[in-house]
Design a protein around this motif. Structure first.
Motif, short mmCIF file in Angstrom:
data_model
loop_
_atom_site.label_atom_id
_atom_site.label_comp_id
_atom_site.label_asym_id
_atom_site.label_seq_id
_atom_site.Cartn_x
_atom_site.Cartn_y
_atom_site.Cartn_z
N TYR A 148 0.84 -1.18 0.00
CA TYR A 148 0.00 0.00 0.00
C TYR A 148 0.89 1.24 0.00
CZ TYR A 148 -4.38 -2.43 1.18
OH TYR A 148 -5.50 -3.21 1.16
N TYR B 180 1.09 4.62 1.98
CA TYR B 180 0.61 5.26 3.20
C TYR B 180 1.19 6.67 3.28
CZ TYR B 180 -1.68 1.64 6.00
OH TYR B 180 -2.57 0.73 6.51
N HIS C 133 -4.35 6.07 3.18
CA HIS C 133 -3.59 5.07 2.46
C HIS C 133 -4.43 4.52 1.31
CE1 HIS C 133 -5.88 2.32 5.11
NE2 HIS C 133 -5.62 1.36 4.21
N TYR D 80 3.98 0.11 2.25
CA TYR D 80 3.77 -0.79 3.39
C TYR D 80 3.01 -2.03 2.93
CZ TYR D 80 2.51 -2.09 8.20
OH TYR D 80 2.37 -2.73 9.39
N PRO D 81 3.50 -3.20 3.29
CA PRO D 81 2.88 -4.43 2.79
C PRO D 81 1.46 -4.64 3.29
CG PRO D 81 4.53 -4.93 4.45
CD PRO D 81 4.65 -3.47 4.15
N ASN D 82 0.64 -5.22 2.46
CA ASN D 82 -0.77 -5.32 2.79
C ASN D 82 -1.08 -6.37 3.84
OD1 ASN D 82 -0.45 -7.64 1.32
ND2 ASN D 82 -2.15 -7.27 -0.08
#
Lengths: 115, 111
Positions: free
Chosen positions: B32, B34, B49, B91-93
């Motif tokens: 994502y 953010y 985000h 940022y990883p989901n």
């Protein structure tokens, strides 16, 4: 509702002393993170808890730094034998992992000054 | 985590829209975008985000390009209280990961 709170807001200590910094996460949040922010820099990760256990402590700079979260809520960051280079703002964040991604919400920080 | 690139600083006139760009050309499909901001002497504040669709909330709008290699945060009517450092983070989901902050963009709203 209440956000993340941190105490104290400011801490001044002398080189070599021991300090404890406290973080109260948002109620119900199972994930808790500690970050450190030096002047003019973005926050840097220290440690992450999922529940009571430290899931990732790869950011702790050395063994003088330790953190606990014994009941899965409040966390304490402990620094032994403080050094002047430990002076920084220590930030805590919490999140509730769930479906999809999770958003970390930060507290106001504790400004630590080591004289 | 994918690296993000932001301008060091920007100015915007009060009442105008502030458009903050972010480059994330190496972002992966499960990351994502953010945005956080940090007002002087406060903790970072979550803004918004998104994954691939444009998003809007009460604070801002997020426009993500179709190839997901860049995005723009829009504050539609900037006020003096919007003066802050703005951070764009990939940022990883699946969550449960540290946030990797860069140096962000220092936005100054000019009266």
């Amino acid at each position: 509702g209440a956000g993340v709170s941190q105490t104290p807001s400011n801490k001044v200590t002398e080189k070599g002393k021991y300090v404890e910094l406290r973080c109260d996460p948002i109620s119900g949040h199972t994930a808790l993170y500690w970050y450190r922010q030096s002047l003019g820099q973005g926050p840097e990760f220290l440690i992450y808890f999922q529940g009571t256990g430290a899931a990732d402590d790869s950011g702790l700079p050395n063994d003088r730094f330790f953190a606990v979260r014994p009941e899965g809520s409040v966390s304490t960051l402990k620094i032994q034998r403080t050094e002047r280079g430990d002076s920084a703002v220590y930030l805590c964040a919490s999140s509730q992992p769930g479906q999809g991604t999770d958003t970390q919400y930060f507290g106001p920080g504790t400004r630590l000054t080591v004289l | 985590d994918a690296k993000t690139t932001q301008p060091t600083s920007m100015d915007c006139a009060e009442g105008r829209a502030a458009n903050l760009p972010c480059n994330h050309s190496t972002i992966s499909g499960n990351e994502y975008v953010y945005w956080y901001r940090q007002i002087h002497s406060q903790g970072p504040q979550y803004i918004i985000h998104g994954l691939k669709n444009n998003e809007t909330n009460e604070m801002a709008s997020l426009i993500i390009t179709e190839d997901r290699k860049s995005s723009t945060l829009i504050l539609p009517h900037a006020t003096l209280r919007d003066t802050a450092v703005y951070y764009c983070i990939a940022y990883p989901n699946f969550g449960n990961e540290k946030l990797t902050f860069g140096t962000g963009t220092r936005l100054t709203i000019i009266p």
